[in-house]
Motif scaffolding. Structure first.
Motif, mmCIF file in Angstrom:
data_model
loop_
_atom_site.group_PDB
_atom_site.id
_atom_site.type_symbol
_atom_site.label_atom_id
_atom_site.label_comp_id
_atom_site.label_asym_id
_atom_site.label_seq_id
_atom_site.Cartn_x
_atom_site.Cartn_y
_atom_site.Cartn_z
ATOM 1 N N ARG A 548 77.024 48.507 -86.654
ATOM 2 C CA ARG A 548 76.125 47.725 -85.773
ATOM 3 C C ARG A 548 76.913 46.710 -84.951
ATOM 4 O O ARG A 548 76.631 46.520 -83.768
ATOM 5 C CB ARG A 548 75.047 47.004 -86.595
ATOM 6 C CG ARG A 548 74.132 47.875 -87.437
ATOM 7 C CD ARG A 548 73.667 49.145 -86.759
ATOM 8 N NE ARG A 548 72.805 48.938 -85.618
ATOM 9 C CZ ARG A 548 72.387 49.883 -84.790
ATOM 10 N NH1 ARG A 548 72.796 51.140 -84.978
ATOM 11 N NH2 ARG A 548 71.607 49.611 -83.778
ATOM 12 N N VAL A 549 77.911 46.049 -85.568
ATOM 13 C CA VAL A 549 78.698 45.052 -84.832
ATOM 14 C C VAL A 549 79.496 45.732 -83.716
ATOM 15 O O VAL A 549 79.517 45.256 -82.566
ATOM 16 C CB VAL A 549 79.637 44.265 -85.788
ATOM 17 C CG1 VAL A 549 80.645 43.434 -85.001
ATOM 18 C CG2 VAL A 549 78.818 43.358 -86.712
ATOM 19 N N ALA A 550 80.147 46.860 -84.043
ATOM 20 C CA ALA A 550 80.940 47.572 -83.022
ATOM 21 C C ALA A 550 80.038 48.065 -81.893
ATOM 22 O O ALA A 550 80.413 48.006 -80.720
ATOM 23 C CB ALA A 550 81.689 48.741 -83.660
ATOM 24 N N LEU A 551 78.846 48.526 -82.237
ATOM 25 C CA LEU A 551 77.914 49.033 -81.227
ATOM 26 C C LEU A 551 77.451 47.911 -80.299
ATOM 27 O O LEU A 551 77.468 48.045 -79.076
ATOM 28 C CB LEU A 551 76.707 49.675 -81.922
ATOM 29 C CG LEU A 551 75.729 50.426 -81.032
ATOM 30 C CD1 LEU A 551 76.328 51.737 -80.561
ATOM 31 C CD2 LEU A 551 74.419 50.697 -81.777
ATOM 32 N N ARG A 552 77.038 46.792 -80.902
ATOM 33 C CA ARG A 552 76.516 45.668 -80.103
ATOM 34 C C ARG A 552 77.618 45.023 -79.257
ATOM 35 O O ARG A 552 77.463 44.829 -78.054
ATOM 36 C CB ARG A 552 75.928 44.600 -81.033
ATOM 37 C CG ARG A 552 74.729 45.051 -81.836
ATOM 38 C CD ARG A 552 73.449 44.884 -81.055
ATOM 39 N NE ARG A 552 72.279 45.073 -81.896
ATOM 40 C CZ ARG A 552 71.059 45.145 -81.427
ATOM 41 N NH1 ARG A 552 70.844 45.064 -80.134
ATOM 42 N NH2 ARG A 552 70.036 45.306 -82.229
ATOM 43 N N LEU A 553 78.742 44.668 -79.899
ATOM 44 C CA LEU A 553 79.809 43.957 -79.185
ATOM 45 C C LEU A 553 80.554 44.860 -78.219
ATOM 46 O O LEU A 553 80.995 44.417 -77.157
ATOM 47 C CB LEU A 553 80.808 43.379 -80.187
ATOM 48 C CG LEU A 553 80.485 42.022 -80.798
ATOM 49 C CD1 LEU A 553 81.519 41.664 -81.839
ATOM 50 C CD2 LEU A 553 80.426 40.937 -79.742
ATOM 51 N N GLY A 554 80.696 46.139 -78.608
ATOM 52 C CA GLY A 554 81.480 47.076 -77.802
ATOM 53 C C GLY A 554 80.900 47.342 -76.428
ATOM 54 O O GLY A 554 81.603 47.842 -75.536
ATOM 55 N N LYS A 555 79.622 47.007 -76.236
ATOM 56 C CA LYS A 555 79.003 47.211 -74.906
ATOM 57 C C LYS A 555 79.594 46.250 -73.873
ATOM 58 O O LYS A 555 79.660 46.561 -72.695
ATOM 59 C CB LYS A 555 77.485 46.985 -74.996
ATOM 60 C CG LYS A 555 76.754 48.117 -75.695
ATOM 61 C CD LYS A 555 75.273 47.791 -75.818
ATOM 62 C CE LYS A 555 74.543 48.910 -76.577
ATOM 63 N NZ LYS A 555 73.180 48.542 -76.941
ATOM 64 N N ASN A 556 79.995 45.050 -74.331
ATOM 65 C CA ASN A 556 80.420 44.015 -73.377
ATOM 66 C C ASN A 556 81.867 43.536 -73.547
ATOM 67 O O ASN A 556 82.382 42.845 -72.687
ATOM 68 C CB ASN A 556 79.499 42.789 -73.497
ATOM 69 C CG ASN A 556 78.054 43.142 -73.202
ATOM 70 O OD1 ASN A 556 77.779 43.889 -72.268
ATOM 71 N ND2 ASN A 556 77.136 42.637 -74.005
ATOM 72 N N PHE A 557 82.482 43.882 -74.668
ATOM 73 C CA PHE A 557 83.824 43.354 -74.924
ATOM 74 C C PHE A 557 84.764 44.452 -75.427
ATOM 75 O O PHE A 557 84.323 45.398 -76.074
ATOM 76 C CB PHE A 557 83.770 42.234 -75.989
ATOM 77 C CG PHE A 557 82.925 41.065 -75.590
ATOM 78 C CD1 PHE A 557 83.420 40.074 -74.760
ATOM 79 C CD2 PHE A 557 81.607 40.966 -76.043
ATOM 80 C CE1 PHE A 557 82.621 39.000 -74.390
ATOM 81 C CE2 PHE A 557 80.809 39.901 -75.669
ATOM 82 C CZ PHE A 557 81.315 38.917 -74.846
ATOM 83 N N ALA A 558 86.067 44.275 -75.143
ATOM 84 C CA ALA A 558 87.076 45.172 -75.721
ATOM 85 C C ALA A 558 87.254 44.773 -77.178
ATOM 86 O O ALA A 558 87.451 43.592 -77.489
ATOM 87 C CB ALA A 558 88.393 45.007 -74.975
ATOM 88 N N LEU A 559 87.155 45.748 -78.088
ATOM 89 C CA LEU A 559 87.280 45.459 -79.514
ATOM 90 C C LEU A 559 88.700 45.777 -79.988
ATOM 91 O O LEU A 559 89.256 46.813 -79.648
ATOM 92 C CB LEU A 559 86.271 46.285 -80.329
ATOM 93 C CG LEU A 559 84.795 46.049 -79.996
ATOM 94 C CD1 LEU A 559 83.911 46.905 -80.888
ATOM 95 C CD2 LEU A 559 84.423 44.577 -80.144
ATOM 96 N N ASN A 560 89.260 44.869 -80.765
ATOM 97 C CA ASN A 560 90.609 45.060 -81.300
ATOM 98 C C ASN A 560 90.511 45.120 -82.826
ATOM 99 O O ASN A 560 90.222 44.117 -83.470
ATOM 100 C CB ASN A 560 91.504 43.897 -80.865
ATOM 101 C CG ASN A 560 92.917 44.010 -81.424
ATOM 102 O OD1 ASN A 560 93.197 44.865 -82.256
ATOM 103 N ND2 ASN A 560 93.806 43.149 -80.973
ATOM 104 N N THR A 561 90.722 46.315 -83.387
ATOM 105 C CA THR A 561 90.680 46.458 -84.840
ATOM 106 C C THR A 561 92.076 46.721 -85.407
ATOM 107 O O THR A 561 92.223 46.926 -86.596
ATOM 108 C CB THR A 561 89.742 47.613 -85.250
ATOM 109 O OG1 THR A 561 90.146 48.810 -84.550
ATOM 110 C CG2 THR A 561 88.310 47.308 -84.866
ATOM 111 N N ASN A 562 93.076 46.716 -84.551
ATOM 112 C CA ASN A 562 94.494 46.918 -84.897
ATOM 113 C C ASN A 562 94.709 47.801 -86.129
ATOM 114 O O ASN A 562 95.042 47.315 -87.213
ATOM 115 C CB ASN A 562 95.191 45.577 -85.105
ATOM 116 C CG ASN A 562 96.710 45.742 -84.997
ATOM 117 O OD1 ASN A 562 97.228 46.859 -85.070
ATOM 118 N ND2 ASN A 562 97.419 44.658 -84.812
#
Length: 584
Positions: A548-562
């Motif tokens: 859910r966090v990746a889905l919500r945040l990923g719409k507007n921000f680049a996600l870095n999970t390294n």
């Protein structure tokens, strides 16, 4: 004549792929060049169509699926860039491969039960202890007979530490917060017991033989825990024993003291939750000059030299009683060690053992703490006391009248420390969702079981709509926190209104929290213009929260999970090299 390149792009090093590249280079049958760039392994070849097809078939057979493999592909190229030099190799750990598994692990095969079988491909016979190699097929059958009689046995291992214990029943004397671990003896019957998807099945089958989390099918006659950790056999001896057990109708067995890596899906890629204590030294490219020569976190030590961070693991140094106050800042820096001028970054660090925080790095590289999870009461009486002093008192009174049994379970609740994390909130929520009457294996419910109950119920929800649970912020002098009484009030209110829809409400808790997180990050974005968001911490091993966090945040921000790091371990040690203030 054509030039082609076989590419294996991975999120982290896969030593077996390097080993295979070297084997192809030394094989007179093929004229190839090989290479490795970061975590991309490749083999290049020139030849006629028929020759290249033969090579492609051989490579497809040899390059077993790795958990860390993202994208294998074949490319037509103009000219090779590889060389005839052997790749430097990390030590191999796998105990069998596609060549030797069918020969020693299939009861119809000629070499069935030959633990010391000499495999030309993985050469695992050179790494297996003498104690294990000495086990004959007759010995393995005797071990299975012993297991039938005693119910649990320790397997020969020949190493300094104790060997794995296998059992037909849940293994006693385990830490109370540990999840039950199972080894699957009959992969064909996996779906008869567990709800697993294709990516989980591929991960189970991969060369790393990791543990994944999965929930049993609804109304399973024996598996009553909300979630289990599953793996396939990771040693030759266990492979043979599992095959003997499969023949007598056993689909799975319990295991303890196994050191398989534990993984979780985060942002559509597998992530290592924590680097196992048995690991070798790990090298990570880090061109950014650190502020310290060395740093440590738990059992991990980090040193910087020659533009690389070297991580070594010392299990004896682990101090699990001391949570790190600035682990979130370390996690932020750990995710961006390969960035020379990091700025405009936010990090969501959610952890079971260290402080759960949201920290930011602004355009001037100043770190700031935005949010910290509150410490929740560790017992039911104090939770009730807080709720009775809050505007949620009326809802609690209604709950007490409607569900007196659950209310008594709430009063007897004891939560393991620390309690400043999402797991503790989910565990308390589980009581309000009626978990105590649904989990029947033990009378004293652990925090892990209760938290897993909410996660497992959320996994069962099939729709997209869910109740909106409140996660209101409180404003302190230095940072924001959470008004957890209000959150629990909303959950009680929905339980009273829709008591049968537990799956929907469990999903709603996760989905709403992800939504609030997204709103908070958007608020920060207006202030410091966020370019990327780091997701770190072992709380993200919660599949529903991560999704859910990746889905919500990923719409507007680049996600870095390294993925070169882990969720909660070496990333904290590596990030400690860049903290302005050294930890005490």
């Amino acid at each position: 004549m054509k030039n082609i390149r076989f590419e294996f792009n991975c999120t982290r090093d896969v030593p077996f792929y390097g080993h295979l590249c070297n084997q192809y280079l030394q094989n007179d049958q093929y004229d190839v060049t090989i290479g490795k760039q970061d975590h991309l392994y490749y083999i290049e070849a020139q030849g006629e169509q028929a020759q290249l097809e033969q090579l492609a078939d051989a490579i497809a057979d040899d390059f077993l699926i790795s958990t860390w493999l993202v994208k294998p592909q074949i490319k037509a190229i103009e000219s090779p860039i590889g060389s005839k030099k052997l790749l430097p190799l990390d030590p191999l750990e796998l105990e069998y491969c596609q060549h030797c598994q069918p020969l020693l692990g299939d009861n119809q095969a000629k070499h069935f039960g030959d633990i010391g079988f000499n495999c030309p491909c993985c050469q695992a016979h050179t790494r297996i202890s003498a104690a294990e190699q000495a086990v004959s097929l007759a010995d393995a059958k005797a071990l299975v007979k012993q297991l039938d009689t005693l119910g649990a046995i320790e397997l020969p291992h020949g190493k300094d530490n104790s060997g794995p214990v296998i059992s037909f029943y849940p293994i006693e004397n385990q830490p109370v917060e540990n999840r039950h671990q199972l080894v699957i003896c009959n992969p064909n019957n996996l779906h008869a017991h567990f709800s697993v998807n294709d990516s989980q099945i591929l991960a189970l089958s991969s060369i790393e033989k990791p543990f994944i989390r999965a929930r049993p099918i609804n109304s399973h006659p024996r598996l009553k825990q909300p979630l289990y950790e599953l793996s396939f056999a990771n040693s030759r001896l266990l492979l043979v024993i599992c095959e003997l057990l499969r023949q007598q109708g056993t689909d799975y067995i319990y295991i303890a003291n196994a050191h398989n890596p534990k993984i979780a899906m985060l942002n559509a890629k597998w992530a290592l939750i924590e680097t196992p204590p048995t690991s070798h030294k790990i090298m990570i490219e880090a061109p950014r000059q650190p502020l310290h020569d060395d740093a440590e976190a738990g059992s991990y030590q980090a040193r910087w030299k020659n533009n690389q961070v070297e991580i070594s693991v010392n299990p004896a140094a682990a101090n699990n009683d001391a949570p790190l106050n600035n682990a979130a800042s370390c996690a932020l820096h750990g995710a961006i060690v390969d960035n020379n001028k990091p700025k405009n970054v936010a990090a969501l660090y959610f952890s079971r053992s260290n402080k759960t925080q949201i920290v930011t790095l602004d355009g001037k590289q100043q770190l700031e703490l935005f949010f910290e999870f509150p410490s929740l009461p560790n017992n039911g009486y104090d939770i009730v006391h807080h709720l009775e002093l809050s505007p949620q008192k009326n809802l609690l009174d209604k709950f007490k009248t409607r569900y007196p049994g659950d209310y008594l379970k709430l009063l007897s609740l004891k939560l393991a420390s620390p309690t400043d994390n999402i797991e503790s909130l989910l565990a308390i929520s589980a009581i309000f969702l009626g978990a105590a009457s649904k989990i029947t294996e033990s009378s004293n419910l652990s925090k892990t079981e209760l938290c897993d109950f909410v996660v497992a119920r959320a996994m069962c929800h099939k729709g997209a709509n869910a109740p909106r649970v409140d996660f209101p912020l409180t404003r302190g002098e230095a940072f924001r926190s959470l008004n957890w009484c209000k959150t629990l009030g909303t959950i009680i209110s929905f339980r009273l209104a829709e008591e049968e829809n537990i799956d929907k409400l469990a999903f709603g808790i996760h989905d709403s929290f992800a939504d609030y997180l997204c709103n908070w990050i958007e608020h920060l974005d207006q202030n410091i213009c966020i370019k990327s968001v780091v997701l770190a911490g072992d709380s993200f091993a919660n599949e529903v929260l991560a999704q859910r966090v990746a889905l919500r945040l990923g719409k507007n921000f680049a996600l870095n999970t390294n993925p070169k790091m882990d969720l909660d371990g070496i990333n904290i040690a590596a990030g400690g090299l860049y903290l302005k203030q050294r930890r005490h």
